[in-house]
Design an enzyme around this catalytic site. Structure first.
Site, mmCIF file in Angstrom:
data_model
loop_
_atom_site.group_PDB
_atom_site.id
_atom_site.type_symbol
_atom_site.label_atom_id
_atom_site.label_comp_id
_atom_site.label_asym_id
_atom_site.label_seq_id
_atom_site.Cartn_x
_atom_site.Cartn_y
_atom_site.Cartn_z
ATOM 1 N N GLU A 84 -11.523 -4.902 -9.912
ATOM 2 C CA GLU A 84 -11.455 -4.840 -8.453
ATOM 3 C C GLU A 84 -11.872 -3.463 -7.913
ATOM 4 O O GLU A 84 -11.672 -3.168 -6.735
ATOM 5 C CB GLU A 84 -10.042 -5.218 -7.994
ATOM 6 C CG GLU A 84 -9.728 -6.673 -8.378
ATOM 7 C CD GLU A 84 -8.391 -7.187 -7.891
ATOM 8 O OE1 GLU A 84 -7.361 -6.606 -8.282
ATOM 9 O OE2 GLU A 84 -8.375 -8.171 -7.151
ATOM 10 N N HIS A 103 -3.927 -1.499 -4.049
ATOM 11 C CA HIS A 103 -4.182 -2.937 -3.956
ATOM 12 C C HIS A 103 -3.098 -3.655 -4.744
ATOM 13 O O HIS A 103 -2.932 -3.395 -5.934
ATOM 14 C CB HIS A 103 -5.558 -3.303 -4.507
ATOM 15 C CG HIS A 103 -5.709 -4.776 -4.739
ATOM 16 N ND1 HIS A 103 -5.494 -5.697 -3.741
ATOM 17 C CD2 HIS A 103 -5.985 -5.499 -5.849
ATOM 18 C CE1 HIS A 103 -5.654 -6.913 -4.238
ATOM 19 N NE2 HIS A 103 -5.944 -6.822 -5.528
ATOM 20 N N HIS A 105 -0.603 -7.495 -5.153
ATOM 21 C CA HIS A 105 -0.365 -8.920 -4.872
ATOM 22 C C HIS A 105 1.101 -9.074 -4.483
ATOM 23 O O HIS A 105 1.837 -9.837 -5.089
ATOM 24 C CB HIS A 105 -0.672 -9.765 -6.102
ATOM 25 C CG HIS A 105 -2.044 -9.568 -6.669
ATOM 26 N ND1 HIS A 105 -2.396 -9.977 -7.932
ATOM 27 C CD2 HIS A 105 -3.151 -8.989 -6.141
ATOM 28 C CE1 HIS A 105 -3.667 -9.675 -8.151
ATOM 29 N NE2 HIS A 105 -4.148 -9.062 -7.083
ATOM 30 N N TYR A 130 6.060 0.265 13.567
ATOM 31 C CA TYR A 130 5.681 0.914 12.306
ATOM 32 C C TYR A 130 4.476 0.253 11.664
ATOM 33 O O TYR A 130 3.665 0.917 11.016
ATOM 34 C CB TYR A 130 6.875 0.991 11.344
ATOM 35 C CG TYR A 130 7.755 2.150 11.691
ATOM 36 C CD1 TYR A 130 7.515 3.423 11.150
ATOM 37 C CD2 TYR A 130 8.777 2.016 12.621
ATOM 38 C CE1 TYR A 130 8.284 4.506 11.508
ATOM 39 C CE2 TYR A 130 9.550 3.090 12.986
ATOM 40 C CZ TYR A 130 9.308 4.337 12.427
ATOM 41 O OH TYR A 130 10.074 5.414 12.800
ATOM 42 N N HIS A 170 -4.792 -14.014 -1.851
ATOM 43 C CA HIS A 170 -4.896 -13.052 -2.951
ATOM 44 C C HIS A 170 -3.911 -11.889 -2.838
ATOM 45 O O HIS A 170 -3.077 -11.706 -3.707
ATOM 46 C CB HIS A 170 -6.358 -12.565 -2.990
ATOM 47 C CG HIS A 170 -6.660 -11.520 -4.012
ATOM 48 N ND1 HIS A 170 -7.948 -11.147 -4.317
ATOM 49 C CD2 HIS A 170 -5.872 -10.745 -4.795
ATOM 50 C CE1 HIS A 170 -7.921 -10.209 -5.246
ATOM 51 N NE2 HIS A 170 -6.679 -9.938 -5.547
#
Ligand SMILES: [Zn+2]
Length: 228
Positions: A84, A103, A105, A130, A170
């Site tokens: 990725e 990144h 999940h 926020y 994803h």
């Protein structure tokens, strides 16, 4: 989040590597990395990028095995980079002043990424200050298989400013001026996703345009007016 990390502008590569190890542990402690999922990177002043290798467990990173990419994104050292990495490169190109990317999940963000987006500019509505301050507008990048170069292209074609995104079905992606800031944004995206899910289908009050404009002016985040 205060992690006691080095200033990425002056940090050596060794310091950046040890900061990534600490950041990986913090991401796991925050509950953002189920299993061995997710990847992190940090960018040195010379443009060199350190990124977690494919399959690395974020809570137990080895500083000597981080992948090294040159300023053009080519793999020049360490273990093979996460598949990725192209997503990281695309978000760094979009935010050239940023030096760290997260990144993950994380479960709530994954769930929100399976919903229809709230608006073209932000999959998540502006429900809390926020979220607007730390993440800002968070577009949904259409689904492609993880690691697909097309996924990075689909992020690149979004021309409005952002430093947080949901990846459809994803996960989520955030950048920041340092690792702590990028992690804070990822935590806010996770919380905003959770609150979006909790309030889905109900009559909810959103922050209005003036309230959003006040926050973006004071905190330097991005939110395109009339984004719906
Ligand atoms: Zn992923």
């Amino acid at each position: 989040m205060s992690l006691g990390l080095h200033d990425p502008v002056s940090a050596t590569r060794t310091q950046l590597a040890s900061d990534l190890v600490a950041a990986g542990a913090a991401v796991v402690a925050a509950g953002l990395s189920p299993g061995s999922s997710g990847n992190l990177s940090a960018r040195a002043t010379d443009g060199t990028i350190l990124i977690t290798p494919g399959g690395a467990v974020l809570g137990a990173l080895d500083p000597d095995r981080l992948a090294v990419l040159d300023a053009h994104g080519e793999w020049v050292g360490g273990d093979k980079p996460s598949k990725e990495a192209s997503l990281h490169l695309a978000l760094y190109r979009k935010n050239p002043e940023h030096r760290a990317i997260v990144h993950v999940h994380s479960p709530q963000a994954v769930a929100a990424s399976c919903l229809e987006p709230w608006a073209p500019h932000s999959a998540l509505p502006p429900l809390t200050p926020y979220f607007v301050m730390r993440a800002g507008q968070t577009p949904l990048v259409p689904y492609r298989a993880p690691g697909s170069p097309e996924l990075a292209d689909l992020l690149t074609v979004l021309t409005f400013p952002f430093h947080a995104a949901l990846l459809q079905n994803h996960g989520q992606l955030t950048s920041g001026r340092d690792l702590a800031t990028a992690i804070d944004a990822a935590i806010e995206v996770e919380e905003a996703s959770r609150i979006t899910l909790m309030t889905a289908g109900q009559r909810r009050r959103l922050l209005d345009e003036a309230e959003i404009a006040d926050l973006t002016a004071r905190y330097g985040s991005s939110w395109t007016p009339d984004s719906r």
